[in-house]
Write an enzyme that holds these catalytic residues in place. Structure first.
Site, PDB file in Angstrom:
ATOM      1  N   ARG A 146       0.713  -1.140   0.045  1.00 50.50           N
ATOM      2  CA  ARG A 146      -0.038   0.176  -0.001  1.00 50.50           C
ATOM      3  C   ARG A 146       0.774   1.229  -0.017  1.00 50.50           C
ATOM      4  O   ARG A 146       1.611   1.570   1.011  1.00 50.50           O
ATOM      5  CB  ARG A 146      -0.872   0.075   1.269  1.00 50.50           C
ATOM      6  N   HIS A 190      -2.717  10.934   0.703  1.00 51.90           N
ATOM      7  CA  HIS A 190      -1.979  10.801   2.025  1.00 51.90           C
ATOM      8  C   HIS A 190      -1.554  12.098   2.259  1.00 51.90           C
ATOM      9  O   HIS A 190      -0.031  12.275   2.439  1.00 51.90           O
ATOM     10  CB  HIS A 190      -1.167   9.552   1.793  1.00 51.90           C
ATOM     11  N   GLU A 223      -7.205   8.710   6.199  1.00 51.35           N
ATOM     12  CA  GLU A 223      -7.336   9.322   7.457  1.00 51.35           C
ATOM     13  C   GLU A 223      -7.869  10.774   7.173  1.00 51.35           C
ATOM     14  O   GLU A 223      -7.154  11.967   7.667  1.00 51.35           O
ATOM     15  CB  GLU A 223      -6.107   9.430   8.204  1.00 51.35           C
ATOM     16  N   ASN A 247      -7.164   2.113   9.937  1.00 49.39           N
ATOM     17  CA  ASN A 247      -5.705   2.412  10.443  1.00 49.39           C
ATOM     18  C   ASN A 247      -5.993   2.417  12.027  1.00 49.39           C
ATOM     19  O   ASN A 247      -6.800   2.984  12.559  1.00 49.39           O
ATOM     20  CB  ASN A 247      -5.247   3.428  10.061  1.00 49.39           C
ATOM     21  N   TYR A 278      -3.989   2.315  15.520  1.00 44.64           N
ATOM     22  CA  TYR A 278      -2.877   2.733  16.637  1.00 44.64           C
ATOM     23  C   TYR A 278      -3.339   2.529  18.092  1.00 44.64           C
ATOM     24  O   TYR A 278      -2.388   1.923  18.814  1.00 44.64           O
ATOM     25  CB  TYR A 278      -1.838   3.825  16.176  1.00 44.64           C
ATOM     26  N   GLU A 333      -3.377   0.208   8.224  1.00 46.47           N
ATOM     27  CA  GLU A 333      -2.032   0.397   8.833  1.00 46.47           C
ATOM     28  C   GLU A 333      -2.452  -0.030  10.589  1.00 46.47           C
ATOM     29  O   GLU A 333      -3.294   0.041  11.078  1.00 46.47           O
ATOM     30  CB  GLU A 333      -2.026   2.034   8.946  1.00 46.47           C
TER      31      GLU A 333
HETATM   32  C1  FCB Z   1      -1.003   7.514  10.668  1.00 50.78           C
HETATM   33  C2  FCB Z   1      -0.457   7.977   9.232  1.00 50.78           C
HETATM   34  C3  FCB Z   1       0.883   7.599   8.723  1.00 50.78           C
HETATM   35  C4  FCB Z   1       1.802   7.358   9.819  1.00 50.78           C
HETATM   36  C5  FCB Z   1       1.409   6.715  10.975  1.00 50.78           C
HETATM   37  C6  FCB Z   1       2.206   6.361  12.126  1.00 50.78           C
HETATM   38  O1  FCB Z   1      -1.705   8.290  10.907  1.00 50.78           O
HETATM   39  O2  FCB Z   1      -1.385   7.465   8.345  1.00 50.78           O
HETATM   40  O3  FCB Z   1       1.336   8.303   7.469  1.00 50.78           O
HETATM   41  O4  FCB Z   1       2.313   8.447  10.260  1.00 50.78           O
HETATM   42  O5  FCB Z   1       0.180   7.207  11.612  1.00 50.78           O
END
Ligand code: FCB
Length: 452
Positions: free
Chosen positions: A79, A123, A168, A294, A296, A353
């Site tokens: 990707r 992006h 995002e 995505n 995290y 992600e």
């Molecule tokens: C996300 C982004 C990516 C990267 C990660 C850690 O928010 O999409 O570009 O910076 O975080």
């Protein structure tokens, strides 16, 4: 992963992800125009250490080596994003064929190596000329985005397995226009919400031309979603978590899947709500073929009557933290996937992600990043747990292939499976890359075994 972990379906996609500004460098090459990130990086105080994306991982010149690396790691899918200012240096009007040539070589190079190309159109590297004309808060950007999506999909066509319109939009809108941590660095809540609306409209408006140009590709969007948990079992904290969820998640999910902004948030945003033209919500909610998620972090939220805006504050709840200071909570990924599957009628989902920065140490030419391995293993198990509860997840992309330019954090935060020495541009796989390659190979073998 523990040996008891059931295997993933044989056609599950295992990939890695990057984005253009974070890895390409070569900002003046082949006619590329400036982007808002070039401008932001040149603004003193915005980026840690005054870092810029001028060189980054020099991927624009080293792309073949990077594709070889992916092949060596056995990843099935890549990707990456296309840089709008390479294709339209002034944002609109004059098309720069050399920019498209680069991505065409990349796509063909991936296919030649048996790796699926997955393209993100936006992006975050908006052509500066479009920002000079007002950027995402200005309605006319929608047409510019559609023309850009047309040019890219016309050239790359259905050699690309999936196209995501946006990565995002919460970050583009809120961090870029609402709060100023990202380019273009505005701090205006109303502008942020108007930007979010135009991002969503641009997404929907581009879908028809994308489908016409690439009928064999899947078309969708990538959202960063952040599950919110109340800090206590009080009703007030539950409502505060609901507001955070509204601001971060539902403000994007509801328009796309329900065709309307969430009414509680519309009320909560008061005078800052965006202007919405007639017919917009039908455009935003056009059907998509996949949703990219995505993930995290999760966020724990408490009611705080003194906090401006949404009367909430976030609470540091997870003791385990990554180099970014982000709490580690794999269970949040399961909860999130199960919850969105319950609340919306979703197309197939890809985790587009997931990953972690750690202060890696190079010892004897190797990075033994057991913490990152542990992070990935637990999150992949969390994906599997969601699938066992019925969520249709089709793939997982590790962020990121390479250590790269981590936006406002510059090169301090390393997310790569592959270590990059930014002085020499030398790359070598970390322990986590070897681990991921083994996991993919094991899944492949298990799938082959299952088929016989
Ligand atoms: C996300 C982004 C990516 C990267 C990660 C850690 O928010 O999409 O570009 O910076 O975080």
């Amino acid at each position: 992963m523990s040996s008891s972990t059931p295997t993933f379906p044989p056609d599950f996609t295992w990939g890695v992800a990057t984005s253009s500004y974070q890895i390409e460098g070569a900002v003046h090459e082949d006619g590329r125009g400036p982007s808002i990130w070039d401008t932001f990086c040149a603004t003193p105080g915005k980026i840690a250490n005054g870092d810029t994306g001028d060189v980054a991982c020099d991927h624009y010149h080293r792309w073949e080596q990077d594709l070889d690396l992916m092949q060596e790691l056995r990843v099935g899918a890549y990707r990456f994003s296309v840089a709008w200012p390479r294709v339209f240096p002034e944002g609109t009007g004059r098309l720069e064929e050399r920019g498209l040539d680069f991505y065409e070589r990349l796509v063909d190079g991936l296919l030649a190596r048996g790796i699926e190309p997955h393209v993100t159109l936006y992006h975050w590297d908006l052509p500066q000329a479009l920002q000079d004309a007002g950027g995402w808060p200005e309605r006319r950007i929608v047409d510019a985005f559609v023309a850009y999506a047309d040019a890219v999909t016309r050239r790359l066509g259905d050699r690309v397995v999936s196209y995501a319109t946006l990565n995002e939009p919460w970050c583009s809108a809120f961090l870029g226009y609402g709060q100023g941590e990202h380019a273009p660095g505005l701090s205006d809540h109303a502008a942020g919400l108007q930007a979010a609306h135009h991002l969503l409209v641009a997404h929907g408006a581009a879908l028809d031309v994308m489908r016409a140009n690439a009928p064999g590709s899947r078309h969708g969007i990538v959202l960063n979603l952040n599950p919110a948990y109340p800090a206590s079992d009080s009703d007030e904290d539950a409502l505060a978590a609901r507001r955070f969820d509204g601001f971060f998640n539902r403000w994007y999910l509801d328009p796309i899947f329900l065709g309307a902004y969430p009414s509680d948030m519309w009320d909560a945003f008061g005078a800052n709500v965006p202007s919405v033209a007639e017919g917009d919500m039908a455009v935003v909610s056009k059907p998509i073929d996949f949703l990219g998620v995505n993930y995290y972090v999760r966020t724990v939220v408490a009611h705080d009557p003194d906090a401006p805006g949404l009367a909430l504050r976030t609470v540091a709840a997870d003791a385990e933290r990554t180099g970014m200071g982000w709490g580690v909570y794999p269970r949040g990924l399961t909860d999130l996937l199960v919850r969105i599957d319950r609340d919306y009628t979703l197309p197939p989902v890809y985790v587009t992600e997931n990953g972690a920065a750690y202060p890696d140490k190079v010892v004897d030419g190797a990075v033994r990043d057991a913490d990152r391995v542990h992070y990935f293993a637990r999150h992949i198990e969390a994906v599997q747990a969601a699938m066992q509860q019925g969520v249709d997840v089709r793939g997982y992309f590790a962020w990121s292939l390479l250590d790269n330019f981590e936006w406002a954090h510059g090169y301090d935060q390393r997310f790569g499976l592959v270590h990059v020495d930014f002085e020499t541009q030398e790359r070598f796989p970390k322990q986590s890359a070897r681990w991921y390659a083994d996991l993919i190979a094991r899944q492949g073998r298990a799938a082959a075994g299952a088929a016989t």
